[in-house]
Design a protein around this motif. Structure first.
Motif, mmCIF file in Angstrom:
data_model
loop_
_atom_site.group_PDB
_atom_site.id
_atom_site.type_symbol
_atom_site.label_atom_id
_atom_site.label_comp_id
_atom_site.label_asym_id
_atom_site.label_seq_id
_atom_site.Cartn_x
_atom_site.Cartn_y
_atom_site.Cartn_z
ATOM 1 N N GLY A 176 4.544 16.262 5.023
ATOM 2 C CA GLY A 176 5.505 16.540 3.974
ATOM 3 C C GLY A 176 6.273 15.324 3.507
ATOM 4 N N CYS A 177 6.021 14.192 4.133
ATOM 5 C CA CYS A 177 6.656 12.940 3.722
ATOM 6 C C CYS A 177 5.583 12.021 3.148
ATOM 7 N N ALA A 178 6.018 10.980 2.473
ATOM 8 C CA ALA A 178 5.100 9.944 2.004
ATOM 9 C C ALA A 178 5.397 8.685 2.806
ATOM 10 N N HIS A 179 4.414 7.789 2.857
ATOM 11 C CA HIS A 179 4.615 6.527 3.565
ATOM 12 C C HIS A 179 3.916 5.405 2.815
ATOM 13 N N ARG A 182 0.863 -1.189 0.000
ATOM 14 C CA ARG A 182 0.000 0.000 0.000
ATOM 15 C C ARG A 182 0.895 1.233 0.000
ATOM 16 N N GLY A 183 0.529 2.219 -0.812
ATOM 17 C CA GLY A 183 1.263 3.476 -0.855
ATOM 18 C C GLY A 183 2.008 3.593 -2.173
ATOM 19 N N LEU A 184 2.721 4.608 -2.234
ATOM 20 C CA LEU A 184 3.161 5.584 -1.250
ATOM 21 C C LEU A 184 2.098 6.685 -1.119
ATOM 22 N N TYR A 185 1.655 6.937 0.090
ATOM 23 C CA TYR A 185 0.661 7.971 0.366
ATOM 24 C C TYR A 185 1.358 9.255 0.792
ATOM 25 N N ARG A 186 0.910 10.374 0.255
ATOM 26 C CA ARG A 186 1.398 11.671 0.726
ATOM 27 C C ARG A 186 0.714 11.970 2.054
#
Length: 169
Positions: free
Chosen positions: A110-113, A58-62
Protein backbone atom coordinates in the motif's frame (compact mmCIF):
# COMPACT_ATOMS: atom_id res chain seq x y z
CA UNK A 1 22.07 -13.26 12.59
CA UNK A 2 19.69 -10.90 14.31
CA UNK A 3 17.97 -8.01 12.62
CA UNK A 4 16.17 -5.34 14.61
CA UNK A 5 13.29 -3.29 13.23
CA UNK A 6 12.58 0.30 14.26
CA UNK A 7 9.41 2.29 13.57
CA UNK A 8 9.41 5.48 11.51
CA UNK A 9 6.89 8.32 11.26
CA UNK A 10 4.97 6.29 8.65
CA UNK A 11 3.12 3.31 10.18
CA UNK A 12 4.50 -0.01 8.94
CA UNK A 13 7.64 1.52 7.40
CA UNK A 14 10.56 0.10 9.37
CA UNK A 15 14.30 0.70 9.47
CA UNK A 16 16.15 -2.63 9.71
CA UNK A 17 19.47 -2.76 11.52
CA UNK A 18 21.77 -5.62 12.37
CA UNK A 19 25.25 -6.36 13.58
CA UNK A 20 27.92 -5.48 11.05
CA UNK A 21 30.03 -8.17 9.43
CA UNK A 22 33.24 -7.42 11.34
CA UNK A 23 36.53 -8.91 10.15
CA UNK A 24 35.00 -10.44 7.04
CA UNK A 25 32.22 -12.24 8.90
CA UNK A 26 28.68 -12.45 7.53
CA UNK A 27 26.37 -9.48 7.81
CA UNK A 28 22.64 -10.20 7.85
CA UNK A 29 20.69 -8.91 4.88
CA UNK A 30 17.63 -11.06 5.40
CA UNK A 31 16.88 -13.89 7.82
CA UNK A 32 13.41 -15.47 7.65
CA UNK A 33 13.26 -15.85 11.42
CA UNK A 34 14.07 -12.18 11.96
CA UNK A 35 11.86 -10.80 9.19
CA UNK A 36 8.66 -8.92 9.93
CA UNK A 37 5.76 -11.42 9.95
CA UNK A 38 4.36 -10.01 6.70
CA UNK A 39 7.61 -10.82 4.84
CA UNK A 40 8.65 -13.98 6.67
CA UNK A 41 8.76 -17.00 4.37
CA UNK A 42 7.13 -15.10 1.52
CA UNK A 43 9.93 -13.99 -0.76
CA UNK A 44 8.69 -13.97 -4.33
CA UNK A 45 11.43 -11.94 -5.97
CA UNK A 46 14.99 -10.78 -5.24
CA UNK A 47 16.42 -8.05 -7.50
CA UNK A 48 19.59 -6.00 -7.85
CA UNK A 49 19.45 -2.44 -9.14
CA UNK A 50 22.81 -1.24 -10.44
CA UNK A 51 22.42 2.52 -10.57
CA UNK A 52 24.19 4.34 -13.42
CA UNK A 53 25.83 7.00 -11.25
CA UNK A 54 25.25 9.61 -8.61
CA UNK A 55 21.74 11.00 -9.06
CA UNK A 56 20.36 7.87 -10.77
CA UNK A 57 16.80 7.59 -9.46
CA UNK A 58 14.39 4.64 -9.55
CA UNK A 59 10.70 4.78 -8.63
CA UNK A 60 8.36 5.58 -7.20
CA UNK A 61 7.15 1.97 -7.41
CA UNK A 62 3.80 0.91 -5.99
CA UNK A 63 4.32 -2.02 -3.63
CA UNK A 64 1.63 -4.70 -4.06
CA UNK A 65 3.10 -6.37 -0.99
CA UNK A 66 5.93 -5.72 1.44
CA UNK A 67 9.48 -5.06 0.17
CA UNK A 68 12.82 -4.65 1.90
CA UNK A 69 15.60 -2.49 0.45
CA UNK A 70 19.30 -2.87 1.28
CA UNK A 71 22.33 -1.12 -0.19
CA UNK A 72 25.07 -3.57 -1.17
CA UNK A 73 27.43 -1.06 -2.81
CA UNK A 74 27.80 2.71 -2.49
CA UNK A 75 25.19 4.91 -0.82
CA UNK A 76 21.53 5.44 -1.59
CA UNK A 77 18.66 7.57 -0.28
CA UNK A 78 15.56 5.35 -0.06
CA UNK A 79 12.03 6.66 0.44
CA UNK A 80 8.66 5.19 1.29
CA UNK A 81 5.43 7.07 0.59
CA UNK A 82 2.19 6.09 2.34
CA UNK A 83 -0.58 5.66 -0.26
CA UNK A 84 -3.06 3.99 2.12
CA UNK A 85 -6.09 6.34 2.24
CA UNK A 86 -7.06 5.04 5.71
CA UNK A 87 -3.59 5.68 7.18
CA UNK A 88 -2.97 8.67 9.47
CA UNK A 89 0.22 9.18 7.45
CA UNK A 90 -1.57 9.21 4.06
CA UNK A 91 0.69 10.87 1.42
CA UNK A 92 3.50 11.35 3.96
CA UNK A 93 6.97 10.07 3.11
CA UNK A 94 10.01 9.00 5.05
CA UNK A 95 13.58 8.82 3.73
CA UNK A 96 16.63 6.98 5.01
CA UNK A 97 20.24 6.87 3.81
CA UNK A 98 21.23 3.25 3.19
CA UNK A 99 24.87 2.17 3.05
CA UNK A 100 26.65 -1.17 2.85
CA UNK A 101 27.14 -1.30 6.61
CA UNK A 102 24.01 0.68 7.45
CA UNK A 103 20.31 0.03 7.74
CA UNK A 104 17.73 -1.40 5.38
CA UNK A 105 14.22 -0.10 4.75
CA UNK A 106 11.05 -2.20 4.99
CA UNK A 107 8.10 -0.83 3.00
CA UNK A 108 4.61 -2.27 3.60
CA UNK A 109 1.95 -3.07 1.03
CA UNK A 110 0.00 0.00 0.00
CA UNK A 111 3.03 2.27 -0.01
CA UNK A 112 5.34 3.34 -2.82
CA UNK A 113 9.12 3.29 -2.69
CA UNK A 114 12.02 4.70 -4.63
CA UNK A 115 15.70 5.45 -4.27
CA UNK A 116 18.42 7.70 -5.62
CA UNK A 117 22.16 6.99 -5.76
CA UNK A 118 24.31 9.23 -3.57
CA UNK A 119 27.57 7.70 -4.86
CA UNK A 120 28.90 6.82 -8.31
CA UNK A 121 28.81 3.06 -7.88
CA UNK A 122 25.62 2.10 -6.09
CA UNK A 123 23.76 -1.20 -6.03
CA UNK A 124 20.45 -1.77 -4.25
CA UNK A 125 19.04 -5.17 -3.29
CA UNK A 126 15.23 -5.43 -3.24
CA UNK A 127 13.56 -8.37 -1.52
CA UNK A 128 9.86 -8.57 -2.38
CA UNK A 129 6.97 -10.63 -1.03
CA UNK A 130 5.17 -10.40 -4.39
CA UNK A 131 6.04 -10.07 -8.05
CA UNK A 132 6.57 -6.48 -9.12
CA UNK A 133 3.41 -4.76 -10.34
CA UNK A 134 5.25 -2.55 -12.82
CA UNK A 135 3.12 0.41 -11.79
CA UNK A 136 4.43 3.56 -10.26
CA UNK A 137 4.06 7.26 -9.64
CA UNK A 138 6.14 10.24 -10.68
CA UNK A 139 9.12 10.72 -8.43
CA UNK A 140 8.60 14.50 -8.45
CA UNK A 141 4.82 14.62 -8.01
CA UNK A 142 3.99 17.79 -6.03
CA UNK A 143 0.99 16.03 -4.41
CA UNK A 144 3.44 13.69 -2.67
CA UNK A 145 6.20 16.26 -2.00
CA UNK A 146 8.98 13.71 -1.49
CA UNK A 147 12.13 15.38 -0.18
CA UNK A 148 15.00 14.06 -2.30
CA UNK A 149 18.49 15.12 -1.12
CA UNK A 150 19.77 15.76 -4.65
CA UNK A 151 19.12 18.54 -7.16
CA UNK A 152 19.99 16.73 -10.38
CA UNK A 153 18.62 13.28 -11.19
CA UNK A 154 18.72 10.75 -14.01
CA UNK A 155 15.37 8.95 -14.43
CA UNK A 156 14.71 6.02 -16.77
CA UNK A 157 12.31 6.89 -19.65
CA UNK A 158 9.71 4.34 -18.54
CA UNK A 159 9.66 5.88 -15.07
CA UNK A 160 9.41 9.42 -16.47
CA UNK A 161 6.14 8.22 -17.97
CA UNK A 162 4.69 7.19 -14.60
CA UNK A 163 1.48 9.13 -13.88
CA UNK A 164 0.94 11.61 -11.09
CA UNK A 165 -0.87 10.68 -7.88
CA UNK A 166 -4.67 10.60 -7.91
CA UNK A 167 -6.36 10.35 -4.52
CA UNK A 168 -8.76 7.39 -4.18
CA UNK A 169 -12.49 8.05 -4.18
Amino acid sequence: MTLSFHATSVPGVLVATGPGGADGGPEPIYAAGDAPPTLRGRLARVELFRLAGQGALRGLYRAPDQVMLRCVQGRVWAVAVDLRAESPAFRRSVGVELTVSGPGLVVPAGCAHGFVALAERTTVLRLAAAEASGSGLRWDDPALAVAWPVTSVMVAPEERAFPGFVAPG
